[in-house]
Enzyme design. Structure first.
Site, mmCIF file in Angstrom:
data_model
loop_
_atom_site.group_PDB
_atom_site.id
_atom_site.type_symbol
_atom_site.label_atom_id
_atom_site.label_comp_id
_atom_site.label_asym_id
_atom_site.label_seq_id
_atom_site.Cartn_x
_atom_site.Cartn_y
_atom_site.Cartn_z
ATOM 1 N N ARG A 1 -12.551 4.136 10.677
ATOM 2 C CA ARG A 1 -13.594 3.893 9.676
ATOM 3 C C ARG A 1 -13.917 2.414 9.652
ATOM 4 N NH1 ARG A 1 -11.351 3.703 4.576
ATOM 5 N NH2 ARG A 1 -12.105 1.563 4.419
ATOM 6 N N TYR B 1 -8.790 3.155 -5.875
ATOM 7 C CA TYR B 1 -7.824 4.225 -6.057
ATOM 8 C C TYR B 1 -7.743 4.768 -7.485
ATOM 9 C CZ TYR B 1 -6.594 2.638 -1.431
ATOM 10 O OH TYR B 1 -6.660 2.293 -0.102
ATOM 11 N N SER C 1 -6.712 -2.453 1.942
ATOM 12 C CA SER C 1 -6.919 -2.069 0.543
ATOM 13 C C SER C 1 -7.317 -3.251 -0.336
ATOM 14 C CB SER C 1 -5.664 -1.385 -0.037
ATOM 15 O OG SER C 1 -5.478 -0.129 0.556
ATOM 16 N N GLU D 1 -14.468 -4.940 9.051
ATOM 17 C CA GLU D 1 -13.211 -4.540 9.668
ATOM 18 C C GLU D 1 -13.271 -3.079 10.087
ATOM 19 O OE1 GLU D 1 -9.817 -3.692 6.920
ATOM 20 O OE2 GLU D 1 -11.132 -4.626 5.429
ATOM 21 N N ASN E 1 -10.645 0.329 10.210
ATOM 22 C CA ASN E 1 -9.400 0.935 9.737
ATOM 23 C C ASN E 1 -9.015 2.054 10.701
ATOM 24 O OD1 ASN E 1 -9.266 -0.197 6.723
ATOM 25 N ND2 ASN E 1 -11.378 0.338 7.191
ATOM 26 N N ASP F 1 -16.043 -0.814 7.930
ATOM 27 C CA ASP F 1 -16.636 -1.273 6.674
ATOM 28 C C ASP F 1 -17.673 -2.349 6.949
ATOM 29 O OD1 ASP F 1 -14.877 0.435 5.394
ATOM 30 O OD2 ASP F 1 -13.391 -1.134 5.025
ATOM 31 N N GLU G 1 0.809 -1.213 0.000
ATOM 32 C CA GLU G 1 0.000 0.000 0.000
ATOM 33 C C GLU G 1 0.851 1.277 0.000
ATOM 34 O OE1 GLU G 1 -3.680 -0.524 2.616
ATOM 35 O OE2 GLU G 1 -2.414 -2.185 3.260
ATOM 36 N N GLY H 1 -7.471 5.747 4.491
ATOM 37 C CA GLY H 1 -6.915 6.540 3.404
ATOM 38 C C GLY H 1 -7.408 7.977 3.433
#
Length: 305
Positions: free
Chosen positions: A253, A214, A141, A268, A270, A255, A14, A274
């Site tokens: 964050r 991305y 990612s 999960e 984070n 998901d 990443e 990002g």
């Protein structure tokens, strides 16, 4: 605290995304009046050099591996350098998707059925069915992740090999939850952990993989998600619970997958999400009138050793 090193780069899969996050964060901090600059860390040991830069703190814009998984956080703490985001324990816990799921379960947050280090085809089919996800327990990612529609011994082995090659460490398999891709960021605002607006993620092709994450224009982001208010509140509450269950701080964050009948399953958390032009946390903040520069400035102001 005014002079800030934005730590980015790393030596993992990443790296490129982290460099882009670092630049975006540094630019936003400068806009907010901080003296910010990026530092490309290619080794954990290079963090020791930060003491000679005369910085007041560090903003962690690392993704995956030692930069997000607690090792860098522990190093900065040992150096006495205040840093953003979660501490070493919460960072390591969030990076371990399998272990984090156990904490989510205890907090009453629904998780998909899963298997740790799946041994064979028959075990996976009997417990999870034939529509599954195989992924590394670490990393992010969606690197090393495979979604399998119709499981066979051959494609299971291929998926397991990809996951092992992508990140050192254990692998897990979980049932595929059909539905919508949803994410929800939280931040600690005036001493209270608050959920930002829920976002729905809709790739134009395939699923939300590394390329769709991305590549500008590859994915549509609906902010706030077009879902009933009670479901949005439920997801926000789950995201806050997940943040607190892992002992996260400042922001995170989570998901989710949202089924057609309104059930949400957490995948999960984070702890260093990002922060690029296509990233989700800045989008959620803007939806409540908080600019990127205001958001990163608030996160930086919460930096701790």
């Amino acid at each position: 605290m005014k002079r800030v090193a934005v730590l980015c780069g790393g030596d993992g899969r990443e790296r490129d995304v982290s460099l882009r996050s670092g630049k975006a964060v540094a630019d936003a901090l400068c806009e907010a009046g901080w003296e910010a600059f990026t530092v490309d860390l290619t080794r954990l040991e290079d963090a020791d050099n930060l003491k000679g830069l005369g910085i007041d703190g560090a903003f962690i814009a690392m993704h995956g591996d030692w930069g997000e998984g607690g090792q860098l956080q522990a190093r900065l703490g040992g150096l006495g350098i205040p840093y953003t985001g979660s501490g070493p324990h919460a960072s390591a816990l969030a990076m371990d998707k399998w272990e984090a799921q156990r904490f989510f379960e205890r907090a009453g947050i629904p998780v998909p059925k899963s298997i740790f280090i799946p041994k064979n085809y028959d075990e996976v089919v009997s417990r999870l069915g034939k529509n599954i996800v195989v992924k590394p327990c670490g990393g992010g990612s969606t690197v090393g992740v495979t979604i399998i529609d119709e499981l066979t011994p051959q494609n299971l082995n291929t998926a397991l090999e990809l996951a092992r090659e992508s990140y050192a460490g254990p692998v897990m398999a979980e049932e595929y939850i059909a539905g919508r891709e949803i994410t929800c960021a939280v931040w600690e605002n005036n001493g209270k952990t608050e959920a930002l607006p829920v976002i729905e993620i809709k790739p134009h092709e395939g699923y939300y993989d590394y390329v769709n994450k991305y590549t500008k224009g590859a994915t549509e982001y609906i902010v706030p998600a077009e879902i009933p208010d009670d479901i949005a509140k439920m997801i926000g509450d789950y995201a806050v619970k997940a943040h607190e269950a892992l002992g996260c701080r400042a922001y995170s964050r989570s998901d989710f997958r949202l089924t057609p009948d309104g059930r949400a399953y957490i995948l999960e958390v984070n702890t260093a999400p990002g922060m690029t032009a296509t990233s989700l946390v800045p989008k959620a903040a803007r939806a409540v009138g908080v600019s990127m520069s205001e958001f990163v400035s608030a996160i930086m102001a919460m930096a701790k050793v």
